[in-house]
Design an enzyme around this catalytic site. Sequence first.
Site, PDB file in Angstrom:
ATOM      1  N   ASP A 198       0.807  -1.223   0.000  1.00  0.00           N
ATOM      2  CA  ASP A 198       0.000   0.000   0.000  1.00  0.00           C
ATOM      3  C   ASP A 198       0.840   1.272   0.000  1.00  0.00           C
ATOM      4  OD1 ASP A 198      -2.011  -1.822   0.311  1.00  0.00           O
ATOM      5  OD2 ASP A 198      -2.945  -0.839   2.032  1.00  0.00           O
ATOM      6  N   HIS A 256       3.608  -2.301   3.127  1.00  0.00           N
ATOM      7  CA  HIS A 256       3.667  -0.959   2.526  1.00  0.00           C
ATOM      8  C   HIS A 256       4.966  -0.800   1.756  1.00  0.00           C
ATOM      9  CE1 HIS A 256       0.820  -0.666   5.875  1.00  0.00           C
ATOM     10  NE2 HIS A 256       0.209   0.267   5.145  1.00  0.00           N
TER      11      HIS A 256
HETATM   12 NI    NI Z   1      -2.616   3.066   3.420  1.00  0.00          NI
END
Ligand code: NI
Length: 508
Positions: A323, A464
């Site tokens: 992400d 991430h």
């Molecule tokens: Ni996020």
Amino acid sequence: MSSRARILPLLVVAAMLALTACAPDTDPDWEPEGWDVTGRVVTELPAPTAASMPTLTGERLRNDEVGVSARWATLPRHPEFNDAVESEVRAAIARQEETSGVAYQPVAQAVGAGLDERGCAPEATTQPASALLGEGLRERTVVVCEIVFAAGDVLGERLRIVQGRADEVTGDEVVTVYADTATGRIARSADLVGDAPALWNDIVEVLRREAGALGTGPIEAPSETDLAALHAALADAVFAGEELVLPLPAGFTAVELEGLAAWRPPGPDNPVGVALPRAVYEPLLTDSGRLIAAAHGSYTGPQASGPAPAPCDLVPCMAMTLDDGPGSLTPAILDALHARSSSATFYMLGENARRNPDLVRRVADEGHEIGNHTWNHPTLTKMTDDEILAEVRDTGALLRGLSGQPVATFRPPYGEVDDRVLDLVAMPAVLWSVDTRDWAGPGDAELIAATVQAPRAGSIVLMHDIQAATARAFPAILDGLRDRGFSLVTVDALFDGRVPAGIVRSAP
Ligand code: NI
């Protein structure tokens, strides 16, 4: 080659010269009776030759409850070939399910299982069955593979399926699946020959001549058992130049050979094969057989340039999601994925995609999936309808335009989503079942251990690609997950292209 096999052709030539000399020269069609088959016996069996070995995607599964392990290889974008190979694996699993009484489902193994090495290996299919079954008291099924033909557009993968225990082998089958990658045409080794009785006749003729038979009486038609032996020979067949070499399975025999003093059935210490020249074998081939026999030279078919879609009904699949990018750490993540034939889903922010359009394109080009993570990461549940729509619509349009992909799922920032947001966005909201908390400053070793241990088949893992710890740990994480047997696929592939509506946390 035995000394006998070396001497024999000379004897044949000498005899033919002698016979030709006394043949009436007025009849050009005359030839010695019974010598119309010109194959030869070989005792050094040729290794399967592939002048240039294609790059394939290796697969591997293991389920100790059912008692099955399998290795095979697939070719991206050639579903006909992959379906044919995988149907053999599925059939082997189904037989082992019957034996064990346990239903098969893909499961990941414990950490350190050693399943990262996948696909085919040279000589894997020619090991003794007991060695393939290995130690252990439980009856099991093992499937191994070997690429035995790669010439022109044609690829041949041999699968050996053994069942039983090391001290009691109850099943041992070989099949070679051929694919003409130019047309998608598939043939199994048993389909290469149209006239199996004629081939049987030729093989037995060569063998009995070599074994010193004096008579040339008719050869009996092959029984069911004989045909099974013939199919085994065809599965091991090697097209070697102008000859078709058929290595004969252990115990091969025929009624015409029984009682011949020099006949010794093939076995582990006595390899026996029959080599037939093109003029003899070609008329017996089917269209598929001729196509394979005609393929020659280097392999010119497709190579695996990225991962083939993993069959998630066979292997444990999971989805890694990344992400908040793309950003400066994204290339390292992509390199790690590429080196391990793995796919992921990137939930991108619109503002980062606009800053890094080339990275969006690279993610798409390398076969990964792109999802919508809003423009600038707000909490959607606290926004007005118009604001929510603008966040998602603008991001989706940008990502679609840059990637050329449909952007079919979204991930609400912080996982904050309610019915109003779901109705407005009208896409599946993909959350996660494993939160690695890679943003919270874990040590690398801690992050690796936790991320490798937590997933199960069907998990969606949250990371991430803007976190330095993630970029550092990512290669070791992928290695650890693959070692447990996981195939890393996109969210879309995890659901076989049908991500359900509403909130999604994992596949069933
Ligand atoms: Ni996020």
